[in-house]
Motif scaffolding. Structure first.
Motif, PDB file in Angstrom:
ATOM      1  N   SER A   1       0.829  -1.203   0.000  1.00 20.97           N
ATOM      2  CA  SER A   1       0.000   0.000   0.000  1.00 20.97           C
ATOM      3  C   SER A   1       0.859   1.248   0.000  1.00 20.97           C
ATOM      4  O   SER A   1       0.574   2.219  -0.700  1.00 20.97           O
ATOM      5  N   PHE A   2       1.954   1.229   0.763  1.00 20.82           N
ATOM      6  CA  PHE A   2       2.856   2.377   0.828  1.00 20.82           C
ATOM      7  C   PHE A   2       3.528   2.604  -0.518  1.00 20.82           C
ATOM      8  O   PHE A   2       3.621   3.733  -1.014  1.00 20.82           O
ATOM      9  N   ILE A   3       3.988   1.511  -1.134  1.00 19.22           N
ATOM     10  CA  ILE A   3       4.639   1.625  -2.440  1.00 19.22           C
ATOM     11  C   ILE A   3       3.677   2.211  -3.462  1.00 19.22           C
ATOM     12  O   ILE A   3       4.035   3.086  -4.257  1.00 19.22           O
ATOM     13  N   LEU A   4       2.427   1.717  -3.452  1.00 16.05           N
ATOM     14  CA  LEU A   4       1.430   2.222  -4.397  1.00 16.05           C
ATOM     15  C   LEU A   4       1.154   3.700  -4.161  1.00 16.05           C
ATOM     16  O   LEU A   4       1.078   4.495  -5.101  1.00 16.05           O
ATOM     17  N   SER A   5       1.045   4.102  -2.880  1.00 16.83           N
ATOM     18  CA  SER A   5       0.761   5.510  -2.586  1.00 16.83           C
ATOM     19  C   SER A   5       1.898   6.400  -3.031  1.00 16.83           C
ATOM     20  O   SER A   5       1.686   7.526  -3.476  1.00 16.83           O
ATOM     21  N   MET A   6       3.125   5.907  -2.918  1.00 16.49           N
ATOM     22  CA  MET A   6       4.276   6.678  -3.381  1.00 16.49           C
ATOM     23  C   MET A   6       4.260   6.778  -4.899  1.00 16.49           C
ATOM     24  O   MET A   6       4.544   7.825  -5.485  1.00 16.49           O
ATOM     25  N   ALA A   7       3.908   5.647  -5.558  1.00 16.90           N
ATOM     26  CA  ALA A   7       3.892   5.633  -7.022  1.00 16.90           C
ATOM     27  C   ALA A   7       2.866   6.603  -7.572  1.00 16.90           C
ATOM     28  O   ALA A   7       3.039   7.180  -8.639  1.00 16.90           O
ATOM     29  N   GLN A   8       1.778   6.807  -6.810  1.00 15.87           N
ATOM     30  CA  GLN A   8       0.727   7.682  -7.305  1.00 15.87           C
ATOM     31  C   GLN A   8       1.208   9.122  -7.487  1.00 15.87           C
ATOM     32  O   GLN A   8       0.600   9.882  -8.210  1.00 15.87           O
ATOM     33  N   THR A   9       2.271   9.478  -6.807  1.00 13.66           N
ATOM     34  CA  THR A   9       2.783  10.843  -6.931  1.00 13.66           C
ATOM     35  C   THR A   9       3.866  10.950  -8.004  1.00 13.66           C
ATOM     36  O   THR A   9       4.377  12.033  -8.242  1.00 13.66           O
ATOM     37  N   ASP A  10       4.238   9.840  -8.630  1.00  9.73           N
ATOM     38  CA  ASP A  10       5.382   9.834  -9.537  1.00  9.73           C
ATOM     39  C   ASP A  10       5.072  10.368 -10.922  1.00  9.73           C
ATOM     40  O   ASP A  10       5.957  10.867 -11.600  1.00  9.73           O
ATOM     41  N   TYR A  11       3.827  10.231 -11.396  1.00 12.83           N
ATOM     42  CA  TYR A  11       3.494  10.592 -12.771  1.00 12.83           C
ATOM     43  C   TYR A  11       2.270  11.503 -12.808  1.00 12.83           C
ATOM     44  O   TYR A  11       1.353  11.367 -12.009  1.00 12.83           O
ATOM     45  N   HIS A  12       2.308  12.402 -13.766  1.00 16.45           N
ATOM     46  CA  HIS A  12       1.195  13.330 -13.935  1.00 16.45           C
ATOM     47  C   HIS A  12       0.949  13.512 -15.421  1.00 16.45           C
ATOM     48  O   HIS A  12       1.883  13.757 -16.194  1.00 16.45           O
ATOM     49  N   PHE A  13      -0.309  13.369 -15.830  1.00 17.77           N
ATOM     50  CA  PHE A  13      -0.687  13.586 -17.227  1.00 17.77           C
ATOM     51  C   PHE A  13      -1.058  15.057 -17.392  1.00 17.77           C
ATOM     52  O   PHE A  13      -2.091  15.498 -16.891  1.00 17.77           O
ATOM     53  N   PRO A  14      -0.212  15.844 -18.069  1.00 19.28           N
ATOM     54  CA  PRO A  14      -0.496  17.285 -18.193  1.00 19.28           C
ATOM     55  C   PRO A  14      -1.764  17.527 -19.014  1.00 19.28           C
ATOM     56  O   PRO A  14      -2.040  16.813 -19.987  1.00 19.28           O
ATOM     57  N   GLU A  15      -2.517  18.532 -18.610  1.00 16.34           N
ATOM     58  CA  GLU A  15      -3.723  18.859 -19.353  1.00 16.34           C
ATOM     59  C   GLU A  15      -3.354  19.262 -20.785  1.00 16.34           C
ATOM     60  O   GLU A  15      -2.282  19.794 -21.048  1.00 16.34           O
ATOM     61  N   GLU A  16      -4.259  18.993 -21.681  1.00 18.51           N
ATOM     62  CA  GLU A  16      -4.018  19.225 -23.113  1.00 18.51           C
ATOM     63  C   GLU A  16      -3.673  20.680 -23.418  1.00 18.51           C
ATOM     64  O   GLU A  16      -2.925  20.964 -24.356  1.00 18.51           O
ATOM     65  N   SER A  17      -4.207  21.605 -22.644  1.00 17.95           N
ATOM     66  CA  SER A  17      -3.995  23.026 -22.900  1.00 17.95           C
ATOM     67  C   SER A  17      -2.657  23.532 -22.379  1.00 17.95           C
ATOM     68  O   SER A  17      -2.301  24.690 -22.612  1.00 17.95           O
ATOM     69  N   SER A  18      -1.900  22.697 -21.660  1.00 15.74           N
ATOM     70  CA  SER A  18      -0.570  23.112 -21.226  1.00 15.74           C
ATOM     71  C   SER A  18       0.377  23.133 -22.434  1.00 15.74           C
ATOM     72  O   SER A  18       0.062  22.611 -23.503  1.00 15.74           O
ATOM     73  N   ARG A  19       1.529  23.739 -22.241  1.00 16.56           N
ATOM     74  CA  ARG A  19       2.450  23.962 -23.369  1.00 16.56           C
ATOM     75  C   ARG A  19       2.886  22.649 -24.018  1.00 16.56           C
ATOM     76  O   ARG A  19       3.261  21.695 -23.335  1.00 16.56           O
ATOM     77  N   HIS A  20       2.840  22.609 -25.354  1.00 19.35           N
ATOM     78  CA  HIS A  20       3.272  21.431 -26.112  1.00 19.35           C
ATOM     79  C   HIS A  20       4.666  21.630 -26.695  1.00 19.35           C
ATOM     80  O   HIS A  20       5.031  22.738 -27.096  1.00 19.35           O
TER      81      HIS A  20
END
Length: 368
Positions: A12-31
């Protein structure tokens, strides 16, 4: 029992840490750029290619002034042919490049790389599985595209093929922790729609939380078998930001096939602060869509399936009186970008619009 508790806690701890590792930027952010898979004749024939190709010319022309355009050509012969077509259409070539990979079709939103950022802001690729919308069509070439792009860019690729099939058009995120999807195109276990055999809702949510960086998943039921995608959400709902969504009025949603239950869930959706999203209701086309070559289709068209680029917003247009109405409404949501209508009449016959055939690469350093 104590060992089991300890193991569960650690996982559970590993999963909770992993949840902070990646972020899908919103489409309107700079490309950094936009990826396109160019239509060809090798899979569906010459007539198909000729009917839809102008849409790619128009998108490339609109995009190239504000960001890089990465064009995937089937082979060297196709690359040369595409260059000739672009030059004939007076499209500047200075802000684009070409990759040569065989593809099955054009739907890069679904089969292409999902570009995300890590917790240091570096860009990497997630390669989710793709199985031709439940093995309805050939998919072997398109399934390899994320790995091919990753290798050519020298960018880290997270291989999720054995973990979960996930099409980019089946999910929408608000850029601030919320993801919305239809069960019918993600976790349905009906034979004609199966993406992930045996997957549970909880397992899918864990994957989205970990690899999209969200904390809240909102599910609609959707409709299995309604179309090839089994109801992708990007046909009728899109987040403008973490406070506002664009969708359609109740009658249009019902005509598209949504249930009363799904419409209530959609309209009542709230962000991570518990605030109901402000809603902008785009019309459907006034008339059922007729292709550019004269074939009458049975459905009206949606304007929600638009694409937000650095300096422009590409909106599906149908030669319909409501084109200008929808264009102006979308322009109001993106005042610093120019709305450009893209004729998708012939593409719409094959089940998609602008968002379905584009894939953004966010600006940022590439993680090697």
């Amino acid at each position: 029992m104590k060992k089991l508790f300890t193991l569960t806690f650690v996982l559970s701890f590993i999963l909770s840490m992993a949840q902070t590792d990646y972020h899908f930027p919103e489409e309107s952010s700079r490309h950094e750029g936009t990826w396109l898979q160019w239509p060809h004749h090798y899979q569906h024939g010459m007539t198909y290619r000729k009917r839809v190709e102008q849409t790619w010319v128009d998108m490339t022309k609109a995009l190239q002034s504000g960001e890089k355009v990465h064009i995937i050509a089937y082979n060297a012969e196709e690359k040369n042919r595409i260059i000739h077509i672009l030059e004939e259409n007076k499209v500047p070539m200075k802000n684009m490049d070409f990759k040569m990979y065989p593809t099955d079709d054009v739907w890069i939103r679904d089969n292409g790389p999902i570009f995300v950022k890590d917790n240091k802001g570096n860009v990497l690729i997630e390669d989710w599985g793709f199985n031709g919308w439940g093995e309805k069509f050939d998919f072997e070439n398109c399934d390899k595209i994320p790995q091919r792009i990753g290798k050519d860019l020298g960018i880290k690729v997270i291989d999720l093929n054995e973990e979960m099939v996930n099409e980019g058009g089946s999910v929408e995120t608000d850029g601030n922790g919320v993801l919305m999807a239809c069960k019918s195109s993600v976790i349905s276990q009906k034979k004609e729609a199966t993406r992930n055999k045996g997957i549970t809702q909880e397992e899918a949510e864990e994957m989205f939380e970990t690899y999209y960086g969200v904390s809240k998943v909102i599910w609609l039921d959707g409709v299995t078998g309604l179309d090839v995608t089994d109801m992708h959400i990007d046909g009728f709902m899109k987040f403008v930001n973490h406070n506002t969504m664009i969708t359609m009025n109740e009658n249009d949603l019902l005509e598209l096939g949504l249930s009363d239950k799904d419409i209530k869930t959609l309209y009542a959706a709230s962000n991570t602060d518990g605030k109901e999203y402000k809603k902008v209701y785009l019309p459907a086309t006034q008339n059922k869509v007729k292709t550019a070559y004269g074939k009458q289709l049975d459905e009206k068209g949606s304007y929600v399936n638009y694409y937000v680029a650095n300096t422009v917003v590409l909106v599906p247009n149908y030669g319909d009186p409501n084109d200008e109405v929808a264009n102006q409404m979308i322009q109001g949501q993106y005042p610093e970008r120019k709305v450009i209508g893209i004729d998708v009449r012939n593409l719409y016959e094959n089940g998609g619009m602008v968002h379905c055939v584009t894939q953004q690469q966010p600006a940022g350093n590439l993680l090697n």
